[in-house]
Design a protein around this motif. Structure first.
Motif, PDB file in Angstrom:
ATOM      1  N   LEU A 173       9.745 -15.043   0.121  1.00 16.32           N
ATOM      2  CA  LEU A 173       8.232 -14.263  -0.963  1.00 16.32           C
ATOM      3  C   LEU A 173       7.003 -13.916   0.211  1.00 16.32           C
ATOM      4  CD1 LEU A 173       7.642 -17.843  -2.648  1.00 16.32           C
ATOM      5  CD2 LEU A 173       7.685 -15.426  -3.351  1.00 16.32           C
ATOM      6  N   ILE A 174       7.045 -14.195   1.888  1.00 20.26           N
ATOM      7  CA  ILE A 174       6.483 -13.382   2.619  1.00 20.26           C
ATOM      8  C   ILE A 174       6.618 -11.991   2.619  1.00 20.26           C
ATOM      9  CG2 ILE A 174       5.950 -13.386   4.996  1.00 20.26           C
ATOM     10  CD1 ILE A 174       5.537 -16.440   4.670  1.00 20.26           C
ATOM     11  N   THR A 175       8.325 -11.601   2.778  1.00 22.46           N
ATOM     12  CA  THR A 175       8.458 -10.177   2.776  1.00 22.46           C
ATOM     13  C   THR A 175       8.617  -9.313   1.520  1.00 22.46           C
ATOM     14  OG1 THR A 175      10.302 -11.268   3.994  1.00 22.46           O
ATOM     15  CG2 THR A 175      10.664  -8.891   3.166  1.00 22.46           C
ATOM     16  N   SER A 176       8.269 -10.739   0.133  1.00 18.60           N
ATOM     17  CA  SER A 176       8.007  -9.177  -1.289  1.00 18.60           C
ATOM     18  C   SER A 176       6.658  -9.202  -0.667  1.00 18.60           C
ATOM     19  CB  SER A 176       8.806 -10.535  -2.104  1.00 18.60           C
ATOM     20  OG  SER A 176       9.152 -10.516  -2.153  1.00 18.60           O
ATOM     21  N   ALA A 177       5.565 -10.039  -0.313  1.00 13.56           N
ATOM     22  CA  ALA A 177       3.926 -10.079  -0.511  1.00 13.56           C
ATOM     23  C   ALA A 177       3.947  -9.435   0.246  1.00 13.56           C
ATOM     24  CB  ALA A 177       3.672 -11.166   0.114  1.00 13.56           C
ATOM     25  N   PHE A 178       4.524  -8.871   1.350  1.00 10.77           N
ATOM     26  CA  PHE A 178       4.141  -7.564   2.837  1.00 10.77           C
ATOM     27  C   PHE A 178       4.537  -5.888   2.355  1.00 10.77           C
ATOM     28  CE2 PHE A 178       5.670  -4.794   6.067  1.00 10.77           C
ATOM     29  CZ  PHE A 178       4.342  -5.188   6.691  1.00 10.77           C
ATOM     30  N   MET A 179       6.090  -5.964   1.660  1.00  6.35           N
ATOM     31  CA  MET A 179       5.862  -4.518   0.952  1.00  6.35           C
ATOM     32  C   MET A 179       5.785  -4.302  -0.089  1.00  6.35           C
ATOM     33  SD  MET A 179       8.813  -3.967   3.332  1.00  6.35           S
ATOM     34  CE  MET A 179       9.194  -2.557   2.085  1.00  6.35           C
ATOM     35  N   ASN A 180       4.944  -5.388  -0.866  1.00  7.25           N
ATOM     36  CA  ASN A 180       4.107  -5.135  -2.288  1.00  7.25           C
ATOM     37  C   ASN A 180       2.706  -4.858  -1.797  1.00  7.25           C
ATOM     38  OD1 ASN A 180       5.669  -5.945  -3.531  1.00  7.25           O
ATOM     39  ND2 ASN A 180       5.299  -7.916  -4.351  1.00  7.25           N
ATOM     40  N   TRP A 181       2.219  -5.088  -0.636  1.00  5.76           N
ATOM     41  CA  TRP A 181       0.995  -4.173   0.326  1.00  5.76           C
ATOM     42  C   TRP A 181       1.537  -3.071   0.516  1.00  5.76           C
ATOM     43  CZ3 TRP A 181       0.535  -3.812   5.040  1.00  5.76           C
ATOM     44  CH2 TRP A 181      -0.569  -2.728   6.011  1.00  5.76           C
ATOM     45  N   TYR A 182       2.717  -3.312   0.955  1.00  5.33           N
ATOM     46  CA  TYR A 182       2.476  -1.997   1.356  1.00  5.33           C
ATOM     47  C   TYR A 182       2.762  -0.554   0.269  1.00  5.33           C
ATOM     48  CZ  TYR A 182       4.823   1.933   4.939  1.00  5.33           C
ATOM     49  OH  TYR A 182       5.354   3.279   5.235  1.00  5.33           O
ATOM     50  N   ASN A 183       3.545  -1.211  -0.407  1.00  4.01           N
ATOM     51  CA  ASN A 183       4.030   0.112  -1.534  1.00  4.01           C
ATOM     52  C   ASN A 183       2.451  -0.006  -2.751  1.00  4.01           C
ATOM     53  OD1 ASN A 183       6.035   0.995  -3.564  1.00  4.01           O
ATOM     54  ND2 ASN A 183       5.771  -0.719  -5.003  1.00  4.01           N
ATOM     55  N   GLN A 184       2.023  -1.048  -2.382  1.00  2.64           N
ATOM     56  CA  GLN A 184       0.277   0.044  -2.910  1.00  2.64           C
ATOM     57  C   GLN A 184      -0.248   0.667  -1.644  1.00  2.64           C
ATOM     58  OE1 GLN A 184      -1.723  -3.977  -3.943  1.00  2.64           O
ATOM     59  NE2 GLN A 184      -0.852  -4.993  -5.792  1.00  2.64           N
ATOM     60  N   ARG A 185      -0.392   0.984  -0.968  1.00  2.43           N
ATOM     61  CA  ARG A 185      -0.925   1.642   0.002  1.00  2.43           C
ATOM     62  C   ARG A 185      -0.114   2.949  -0.009  1.00  2.43           C
ATOM     63  NH1 ARG A 185      -4.651   0.587   3.631  1.00  2.43           N
ATOM     64  NH2 ARG A 185      -3.478   1.929   5.607  1.00  2.43           N
ATOM     65  N   MET A 186       1.361   2.976  -0.848  1.00  8.72           N
ATOM     66  CA  MET A 186       1.503   4.369  -0.818  1.00  8.72           C
ATOM     67  C   MET A 186       1.760   4.998  -2.226  1.00  8.72           C
ATOM     68  SD  MET A 186       2.722   4.604   2.899  1.00  8.72           S
ATOM     69  CE  MET A 186       3.978   6.594   1.888  1.00  8.72           C
ATOM     70  N   ALA A 187       1.314   3.632  -2.562  1.00 10.01           N
ATOM     71  CA  ALA A 187       1.428   4.300  -4.114  1.00 10.01           C
ATOM     72  C   ALA A 187       0.560   5.864  -4.019  1.00 10.01           C
ATOM     73  CB  ALA A 187       0.631   3.307  -5.046  1.00 10.01           C
ATOM     74  N   LEU A 188       0.848   6.463  -5.390  1.00 14.42           N
ATOM     75  CA  LEU A 188      -0.483   7.854  -5.805  1.00 14.42           C
ATOM     76  C   LEU A 188      -2.102   7.124  -6.073  1.00 14.42           C
ATOM     77  CD1 LEU A 188      -0.167  10.695  -5.639  1.00 14.42           C
ATOM     78  CD2 LEU A 188       0.558  10.719  -8.187  1.00 14.42           C
ATOM     79  N   VAL A 189      -2.303   7.677  -5.396  1.00  9.53           N
ATOM     80  CA  VAL A 189      -4.129   7.330  -6.593  1.00  9.53           C
ATOM     81  C   VAL A 189      -4.430   8.838  -7.139  1.00  9.53           C
ATOM     82  CG1 VAL A 189      -5.844   6.607  -5.787  1.00  9.53           C
ATOM     83  CG2 VAL A 189      -4.281   5.640  -4.502  1.00  9.53           C
ATOM     84  N   GLU A 190      -4.080   7.966  -8.603  1.00  7.73           N
ATOM     85  CA  GLU A 190      -4.715   9.023  -9.812  1.00  7.73           C
ATOM     86  C   GLU A 190      -6.272   9.538  -9.094  1.00  7.73           C
ATOM     87  OE1 GLU A 190      -3.007  10.426 -11.616  1.00  7.73           O
ATOM     88  OE2 GLU A 190      -1.731   9.492 -11.359  1.00  7.73           O
ATOM     89  N   ARG A 191      -6.824  10.848  -9.182  1.00  6.92           N
ATOM     90  CA  ARG A 191      -7.745  10.780  -8.914  1.00  6.92           C
ATOM     91  C   ARG A 191      -8.712  11.212 -10.865  1.00  6.92           C
ATOM     92  NH1 ARG A 191      -9.452  14.138  -5.078  1.00  6.92           N
ATOM     93  NH2 ARG A 191      -7.663  14.550  -3.865  1.00  6.92           N
TER      94      ARG A 191
END
Length: 405
Positions: free
Chosen positions: A387-405
């Motif tokens: 769960l800790i690994t998944s939470a960290f990777m999900n957080w990192y995935n959100q930071r790398m996600a494409l932000v729509e204008r």
């Protein structure tokens, strides 16, 4: 019906609760939760009754009882007089160490092999392909046996050694030995300087990113961070009187044969069980990560590469600055699964007697008979790590996600 009659007729009649979708959904959810609670209560009470009939004690008092067995690798103070709880904690630390180091090396090797898989050089591409197909199709347990019984058992015996890196490290059947740092008073300032350097590097990286977004000007973040993380501790080392020294392993070559070899307590020693397990986990998982990286790179439109080349970027910069950042959005989700698999696969350490959580827990179980408690500890630890690994990777995935204008 006229408009006036519709106004005087009043609001429409409400549907009954039986025909209300929300009411039905709430009823079925309450019914399902009640059934699950009842099932859990039945399982717990039935288990306790069975344990009582068989005169098997339950509870957690055994954790404070003296363990009475040794552990070949302990990252915290431990002896045979320590408690079972301390023994399980040592096993947890060993599991965590294998997982962290395995993930680190598997990620590096996987990215290198994944990029090499797409190389225009036929030899490099074929070598990467053979690596992937060979390692990911051989069971992990067999690879652990190969590294432990075939590779590390072929090194010299206790009375001999192989020198590595101009004699800085030495390898024989007892493990990999090298110089151990010895910290004197004042060494804590080096740690403080390292922490300050890391925090400052993070702040500078964020400022540089905002500055580049606003002005388009790049800042040498890498070299600045390198100077802060390496330079500040070095300055603290010299200004605090050089409080860190190295204790080199002492190898006795003369005298009685049984007394030849490395002296105990000199240098550090990485046991062969740890080397075999970490190598097998890292190389095996890297073969899957390589395919994930290859798929992520190929998911990026080729037009991005052509546009980067049109701007004058070389292939290396195009891959690092244009392709990889976009490919990470495809790479991260399956990469998380590989990290979880590596952590759970570390439980195979019991096959070569490496004292991880499962191996140490098995010894405790055999001595105490507390099967329910030990299995519960295993499940809780691996679930928490996942769960800790998944939470960290999900957080990192959100930071790398494409932000729509």
């Amino acid at each position: 019906m006229s408009v006036q009659e519709q106004h005087t007729a009043g609001p429409p009649a409400r549907a009954s609760l039986i025909n209300d979708p929300k009411a039905r959904g709430l009823f079925y959810q309450i019914l399902l939760v009640s059934a699950l609670v009842a099932l859990g209560y039945f399982i717990v009470t039935n288990t306790l009754d069975n344990l009582e009939r068989q005169n098997i004690a339950s509870g957690w008092d055994f954790l404070s009882t003296t363990a009475g067995f040794s552990i070949i690798q302990a990252l915290a103070p431990y002896s045979e007089t320590s408690s079972y709880g301390q023994a399980l904690f040592i096993g947890f630390l060993n599991t965590l160490l294998v997982a962290v180091i395995g993930i680190f090396f598997a990620t590096i090797i996987g990215f290198i092999v994944g990029v090499a898989r797409l190389s225009n050089n036929w030899v490099i591409s074929r070598l990467a392909y053979c690596y992937i197909e060979l390692l990911r199709n051989i069971p992990l347990l067999l690879q652990i046996f190969f590294w432990y019984f075939a590779v590390l058992r072929a090194v010299p015996g206790k009375q001999e050694k192989w020198s590595i890196l101009f004699g800085l490290f030495n390898l024989n059947i007892t493990g990999l030995r090298g110089p151990k740092p010895v910290f004197a008073p004042g060494a804590e300032f080096i740690g403080y300087a390292l922490i300050i350097g890391i925090i400052t590097t993070i702040i500078v990286a964020r400022w540089a990113r905002k500055r580049q977004d606003a002005t388009g000007q790049q800042f040498p973040t890498f070299w600045t961070g390198f100077g802060l993380i390496i330079g500040l501790p070095m300055l603290a080392y010299f200004f605090s009187g050089m409080p860190v020294s190295l204790d080199y392993p002492v190898f006795v070559e003369t005298g009685p044969k049984l007394q030849r070899g490395f002296q105990l307590g000199t240098g550090f020693n990485v046991i062969p069980e740890f080397l075999a397990l970490t190598a097998a986990l890292a190389l095996y998982t890297a073969s899957f990560i390589a395919e994930i990286v290859r798929a992520g790179i190929q998911a990026v439109s080729h037009g991005q590469t052509e546009a980067a080349h049109a701007l004058g970027l070389r292939s290396g910069l195009t891959l690092r600055l244009v392709v990889i950042p976009q490919a990470m959005r495809v790479i991260i989700p399956p990469l998380t699964s590989q990290y979880l698999n590596l952590t759970k696969n570390s439980s195979l350490a019991v096959a070569i007697a490496f004292p991880d959580l499962v191996s140490v827990g098995g010894t405790v179980l055999n001595q105490t008979g507390q099967a329910i408690e030990i299995i519960a500890i295993w499940m809780a630890v691996y679930l928490s790590l996942s769960l800790i690994t998944s939470a960290f990777m999900n957080w990192y995935n959100q930071r790398m996600a494409l932000v729509e204008r």
